[in-house]
Design a protein around this motif. Structure first.
Motif, PDB file in Angstrom:
ATOM      1  N   LEU A  17       0.803  -1.224   0.000  1.00 45.37           N
ATOM      2  CA  LEU A  17       0.000   0.000   0.000  1.00 45.37           C
ATOM      3  C   LEU A  17       0.835   1.273   0.000  1.00 45.37           C
ATOM      4  CD1 LEU A  17      -2.865  -0.867   2.516  1.00 45.37           C
ATOM      5  CD2 LEU A  17      -2.979  -0.784   0.022  1.00 45.37           C
ATOM      6  N   GLU A  18       2.035   1.227   0.588  1.00 51.10           N
ATOM      7  CA  GLU A  18       2.875   2.415   0.713  1.00 51.10           C
ATOM      8  C   GLU A  18       4.336   2.026   0.542  1.00 51.10           C
ATOM      9  OE1 GLU A  18       2.135   4.118   4.529  1.00 51.10           O
ATOM     10  OE2 GLU A  18      -0.028   4.347   4.203  1.00 51.10           O
ATOM     11  N   THR A  33       9.464  -1.126   7.435  1.00 50.86           N
ATOM     12  CA  THR A  33       8.128  -1.722   7.482  1.00 50.86           C
ATOM     13  C   THR A  33       7.302  -1.231   6.306  1.00 50.86           C
ATOM     14  OG1 THR A  33       7.258   0.042   8.902  1.00 50.86           O
ATOM     15  CG2 THR A  33       8.142  -1.910   9.993  1.00 50.86           C
ATOM     16  N   LEU A  34       6.379  -2.079   5.874  1.00 45.50           N
ATOM     17  CA  LEU A  34       5.443  -1.714   4.813  1.00 45.50           C
ATOM     18  C   LEU A  34       4.098  -2.372   5.116  1.00 45.50           C
ATOM     19  CD1 LEU A  34       4.959  -4.344   2.677  1.00 45.50           C
ATOM     20  CD2 LEU A  34       7.346  -3.821   2.196  1.00 45.50           C
ATOM     21  N   PRO A  35       2.995  -1.715   4.724  1.00 51.65           N
ATOM     22  CA  PRO A  35       1.670  -2.321   4.887  1.00 51.65           C
ATOM     23  C   PRO A  35       1.293  -3.118   3.642  1.00 51.65           C
ATOM     24  CG  PRO A  35       1.432   0.000   4.311  1.00 51.65           C
ATOM     25  CD  PRO A  35       2.907  -0.302   4.316  1.00 51.65           C
ATOM     26  N   THR A  47      -5.018  -5.568   6.422  1.00 54.02           N
ATOM     27  CA  THR A  47      -3.764  -4.869   6.187  1.00 54.02           C
ATOM     28  C   THR A  47      -2.752  -5.345   7.217  1.00 54.02           C
ATOM     29  OG1 THR A  47      -4.908  -2.926   5.327  1.00 54.02           O
ATOM     30  CG2 THR A  47      -2.628  -2.633   6.017  1.00 54.02           C
ATOM     31  N   VAL A  48      -1.685  -5.979   6.741  1.00 57.05           N
ATOM     32  CA  VAL A  48      -0.692  -6.608   7.609  1.00 57.05           C
ATOM     33  C   VAL A  48       0.618  -5.842   7.505  1.00 57.05           C
ATOM     34  CG1 VAL A  48       0.530  -8.745   8.142  1.00 57.05           C
ATOM     35  CG2 VAL A  48      -1.799  -8.839   7.207  1.00 57.05           C
ATOM     36  N   ASN A  49       1.204  -5.494   8.656  1.00 51.13           N
ATOM     37  CA  ASN A  49       2.498  -4.824   8.667  1.00 51.13           C
ATOM     38  C   ASN A  49       3.616  -5.849   8.487  1.00 51.13           C
ATOM     39  OD1 ASN A  49       1.519  -2.164   9.175  1.00 51.13           O
ATOM     40  ND2 ASN A  49       1.130  -2.768  11.287  1.00 51.13           N
ATOM     41  N   ALA A  60      10.331  -3.962  -2.993  1.00 55.81           N
ATOM     42  CA  ALA A  60       9.060  -3.452  -2.454  1.00 55.81           C
ATOM     43  C   ALA A  60       8.773  -2.050  -2.978  1.00 55.81           C
ATOM     44  CB  ALA A  60       9.111  -3.438  -0.933  1.00 55.81           C
ATOM     45  N   GLU A  61       7.715  -1.918  -3.772  1.00 57.66           N
ATOM     46  CA  GLU A  61       7.299  -0.628  -4.293  1.00 57.66           C
ATOM     47  C   GLU A  61       5.807  -0.446  -4.066  1.00 57.66           C
ATOM     48  OE1 GLU A  61       8.293  -0.369  -8.369  1.00 57.66           O
ATOM     49  OE2 GLU A  61      10.471  -0.350  -8.041  1.00 57.66           O
TER      50      GLU A  61
END
Length: 202
Positions: A17-18, A33-35, A47-49, A60-61
């Protein structure tokens, strides 16, 4: 569940998501960290961190489809006004994917608190459990888990210390917390068990 399987295993496929943000450093490594948004078959979404190493940043994008394998981790966040349990997935592997959304957790651990059987406002029986799952180096993660219906009634009879195996998914849900500043929207995380059973020790 086969005794040779790991005690803590997660597979997630979903949408980033981000962009990843810096989290912390440990043992001369930086972590971010990313969601990750993972849709259920019902159309709802969790939504998992996810915590990743700095070396994984190029994969990761925002908006990208990712497959993550790793472990569920917990820690108590005492930096804010309210201590709260933070649940995330520590990524062992991270790769682009075109596979459908997936949210699968397998755990083996010990019941470390008496079960709490209750009934939801809709009349469904649910049992709250805390499962202690060992890590390497003598540490443990304490994971809130839920099960439903007849399994909830069975789980309510289990004693502290009972060894359990679980298969399910990581679930996120929004709730309102009343504070001295008014009502605040927060997110709770738990493991929703599709299957959970005592382990028969030899």
């Amino acid at each position: 569940m086969d005794l040779c399987l790991p005690d803590n295993e997660v597979i997630l496929c979903g949408t980033c998501l981000e962009e990843p943000v810096y989290s912390h450093a440990a043992r001369s490594q930086s972590f971010y960290t990313l969601p990750l948004l993972v849709r259920r078959l019902s159309g709802a979404a969790d939504t998992v961190n996810v915590t990743i190493r700095e070396t994984m940043l190029g994969t990761a994008e925002q908006g990208g489809r990712l497959c993550v394998t790793g472990e569920v981790r917990t820690f108590n966040n005492r930096s804010g006004e309210w201590p709260r349990l933070v649940i995330s997935v520590f990524a062992r592997t991270l790769a682009p994917t075109e596979e459908a959304d997936e949210n699968r957790v397998r755990l083996r651990g010990a019941l470390c608190k008496s079960p709490n059987l209750r009934t939801t406002p809709m009349g469904r029986e649910i049992c709250d459990l805390i499962l202690a799952v060992n890590r390497r180096y003598g540490r443990s993660d304490y994971l809130p888990c839920i099960c439903w219906g007849s399994k909830a009634r069975e789980a309510a009879l289990w004693e502290v210390g009972t060894r359990l195996s679980l298969e399910g998914r990581i679930q996120s849900r929004r709730y309102s917390k009343l504070t001295e500043n008014g009502s605040e929207e927060r997110t709770a995380y738990e493991i929703s068990a599709a299957q959970i059973d005592p382990i028969c020790m030899p």
